[in-house]
Design a protein around this motif. Structure first.
Motif, PDB file in Angstrom:
ATOM      1  N   LEU A   1       0.824  -1.212   0.000  1.00 59.45           N
ATOM      2  CA  LEU A   1       0.000   0.000   0.000  1.00 59.45           C
ATOM      3  C   LEU A   1       0.856   1.259   0.000  1.00 59.45           C
ATOM      4  CD1 LEU A   1      -2.763   1.280   0.113  1.00 59.45           C
ATOM      5  CD2 LEU A   1      -2.723   1.101   2.602  1.00 59.45           C
ATOM      6  N   ILE A   2       1.941   1.260   0.772  1.00 57.09           N
ATOM      7  CA  ILE A   2       2.756   2.467   0.839  1.00 57.09           C
ATOM      8  C   ILE A   2       3.489   2.700  -0.482  1.00 57.09           C
ATOM      9  CG2 ILE A   2       4.732   3.548   1.984  1.00 57.09           C
ATOM     10  CD1 ILE A   2       3.764   2.442   4.582  1.00 57.09           C
ATOM     11  N   MET A   3       3.990   1.640  -1.106  1.00 52.00           N
ATOM     12  CA  MET A   3       4.633   1.830  -2.398  1.00 52.00           C
ATOM     13  C   MET A   3       3.611   2.172  -3.469  1.00 52.00           C
ATOM     14  SD  MET A   3       7.657   1.768  -1.618  1.00 52.00           S
ATOM     15  CE  MET A   3       8.178   2.134  -3.288  1.00 52.00           C
ATOM     16  N   LEU A   4       2.387   1.675  -3.335  1.00 51.48           N
ATOM     17  CA  LEU A   4       1.322   2.090  -4.249  1.00 51.48           C
ATOM     18  C   LEU A   4       1.047   3.573  -4.106  1.00 51.48           C
ATOM     19  CD1 LEU A   4      -1.038   1.636  -6.207  1.00 51.48           C
ATOM     20  CD2 LEU A   4      -2.418   0.899  -4.246  1.00 51.48           C
ATOM     21  N   ARG A   5       0.995   4.037  -2.872  1.00 47.29           N
ATOM     22  CA  ARG A   5       0.739   5.460  -2.640  1.00 47.29           C
ATOM     23  C   ARG A   5       1.915   6.316  -3.107  1.00 47.29           C
ATOM     24  NH1 ARG A   5      -2.130   8.904   1.436  1.00 47.29           N
ATOM     25  NH2 ARG A   5      -0.891  10.805   1.533  1.00 47.29           N
TER      26      ARG A   5
ATOM     27  N   VAL B   1       1.478  -1.542  -9.825  1.00 46.91           N
ATOM     28  CA  VAL B   1       0.081  -1.094  -9.867  1.00 46.91           C
ATOM     29  C   VAL B   1       0.012   0.426 -10.002  1.00 46.91           C
ATOM     30  CG1 VAL B   1      -2.079  -0.959  -8.566  1.00 46.91           C
ATOM     31  CG2 VAL B   1      -0.771  -3.087  -8.599  1.00 46.91           C
ATOM     32  N   SER B   2       0.893   1.141  -9.304  1.00 44.13           N
ATOM     33  CA  SER B   2       0.878   2.606  -9.396  1.00 44.13           C
ATOM     34  C   SER B   2       1.234   3.072 -10.807  1.00 44.13           C
ATOM     35  CB  SER B   2       1.850   3.208  -8.378  1.00 44.13           C
ATOM     36  OG  SER B   2       3.201   2.946  -8.730  1.00 44.13           O
ATOM     37  N   ILE B   3       2.155   2.353 -11.468  1.00 46.44           N
ATOM     38  CA  ILE B   3       2.515   2.707 -12.847  1.00 46.44           C
ATOM     39  C   ILE B   3       1.317   2.507 -13.764  1.00 46.44           C
ATOM     40  CG2 ILE B   3       3.933   2.041 -14.826  1.00 46.44           C
ATOM     41  CD1 ILE B   3       6.160   1.363 -12.830  1.00 46.44           C
ATOM     42  N   LEU B   4       0.596   1.401 -13.586  1.00 46.51           N
ATOM     43  CA  LEU B   4      -0.589   1.152 -14.399  1.00 46.51           C
ATOM     44  C   LEU B   4      -1.663   2.209 -14.161  1.00 46.51           C
ATOM     45  CD1 LEU B   4      -0.905  -2.744 -14.085  1.00 46.51           C
ATOM     46  CD2 LEU B   4      -0.104  -1.427 -16.065  1.00 46.51           C
TER      47      LEU B   4
ATOM     48  N   ALA C   1      -7.777   7.607   3.093  1.00 44.98           N
ATOM     49  CA  ALA C   1      -7.801   6.267   3.695  1.00 44.98           C
ATOM     50  C   ALA C   1      -6.385   5.710   3.839  1.00 44.98           C
ATOM     51  CB  ALA C   1      -8.658   5.334   2.843  1.00 44.98           C
ATOM     52  N   SER C   2      -5.561   5.857   2.794  1.00 39.86           N
ATOM     53  CA  SER C   2      -4.192   5.343   2.881  1.00 39.86           C
ATOM     54  C   SER C   2      -3.373   6.138   3.884  1.00 39.86           C
ATOM     55  CB  SER C   2      -3.517   5.370   1.503  1.00 39.86           C
ATOM     56  OG  SER C   2      -3.422   6.693   1.007  1.00 39.86           O
ATOM     57  N   GLY C   3      -3.643   7.433   4.001  1.00 36.83           N
ATOM     58  CA  GLY C   3      -2.932   8.242   4.990  1.00 36.83           C
ATOM     59  C   GLY C   3      -3.222   7.791   6.407  1.00 36.83           C
ATOM     60  N   LEU C   4      -4.470   7.449   6.668  1.00 37.28           N
ATOM     61  CA  LEU C   4      -4.841   6.956   7.998  1.00 37.28           C
ATOM     62  C   LEU C   4      -4.127   5.642   8.297  1.00 37.28           C
ATOM     63  CD1 LEU C   4      -6.716   7.530  10.418  1.00 37.28           C
ATOM     64  CD2 LEU C   4      -8.460   6.149   9.265  1.00 37.28           C
ATOM     65  N   PHE C   5      -4.093   4.755   7.328  1.00 36.10           N
ATOM     66  CA  PHE C   5      -3.398   3.478   7.497  1.00 36.10           C
ATOM     67  C   PHE C   5      -1.905   3.697   7.726  1.00 36.10           C
ATOM     68  CE2 PHE C   5      -0.939   0.069   5.506  1.00 36.10           C
ATOM     69  CZ  PHE C   5      -1.382  -1.035   6.233  1.00 36.10           C
TER      70      PHE C   5
END
Length: 277
Positions: free
Chosen positions: A6-10, A163-166, A186-190
């Motif tokens: 998730l963090i690398m996705l963000r 996934v982020s590249i896509l 949502a990702s920031g909270l996580f």
């Protein structure tokens, strides 16, 4: 492992958004021939991030055991600061990032004219955006890999990047619409919970390095009911820095971190005042 994914996705999505916004604006304004300069900056930034990551990993391997614990604590604390900065920066900048980037592109063409100076300005814009996310990722990944050795964390991080590249390509192509405000909130909270776990783990590393000797009595012992060797314990450790028998200091560090950051993150964002004519 959800945390590195998730963090690398963000992180990757933040960088991909910047690149996509610049490229889309160049295309929309009839300057598509300049898009190649953006990719030069992206490649330079990736190379820098890989170089820094490899250098820090090699430096860590040269330390004796106690010094390694201190190094791990320092990396974890830097990662905590980076994660908190990333979360709050995007919270404040999300509304104006597109307008700011488009203004910077126009300024580059207006100041330099279409020429060599514009090429370097576009390279610098994409380089700084991707390098910032890349260097942030280096410290986070070093911290998380130290706590979760094995191939799962690197593979999850790689999946998040892919996934982020896509997603970035989908945004640039114009066919993908995301609720970015909801995603980043949502990702920031996580991520704040992940950072709290890293902060607590940094205190443990400081103790093992002989630099912290306070509040060391065990807060509880769940080694029988929820050991780290169990699947649930391993998942909680990877996500939130769970430990089966944390010290009182580690629990206080975790709780105080969230008590300070969560109210600031969850407070309503200020409403921008309309500019006077």
């Amino acid at each position: 492992m959800l945390a590195p994914l998730l963090i690398m996705l963000r992180e990757g999505l933040e960088a991909a958004l910047v690149v996509a916004i610049i490229a889309t604006y160049l295309k929309r304004t009839g300057r598509a021939a300049w898009i190649g300069a953006i990719w030069v900056g992206v490649l330079f930034a990736i190379a820098l991030s890989l170089f820094v990551g490899a250098g820090l990993q090699a430096l860590h391997a040269e330390f004796p055991q106690r010094a390694q614990e201190g190094f791990e604590a320092a990396v974890a604390l830097i990662a905590v600061g980076v994660l908190v900065w990333m979360v709050f920066w995007m919270r404040n900048a999300a509304r104006s990032i597109r307008a700011t980037l488009e203004t910077n592109v126009d300024a580059a063409f207006a100041a330099q004219g279409p020429g060599q100076g514009t090429v370097w300005a576009l390279i610098a814009m994409s380089f700084l955006a991707v390098a910032r996310e890349g260097l942030e990722s280096v410290f986070f990944l070093l911290a998380i890999f130290q706590q979760a050795p094995g191939p799962e964390a690197p593979l999850a991080a790689l999946m998040g990047i892919l996934v982020s590249i896509l997603l970035g390509w989908g945004i640039y192509a114009g066919g993908l619409r995301l609720n970015l405000r909801l995603f980043f909130r949502a990702s920031g909270l996580f991520i704040l919970f992940v950072a709290a776990g890293l902060f607590s783990a940094a205190l443990r590393s400081l103790h093992e390095a002989g630099l912290w000797n306070l509040l060391l009595s065990p807060a509880w012992d769940l080694s029988q009911s929820l050991p780290l060797s169990s699947v649930t314990g391993a998942v909680l450790s990877a996500l939130f820095g769970y430990h089966e028998s944390p010290s009182v200091g580690e629990v206080l560090a975790w709780a105080l971190f969230l008590a300070c950051t969560l109210p600031l993150f969850l407070r309503p964002a200020p409403i921008a005042k309309p500019q006077e004519a």
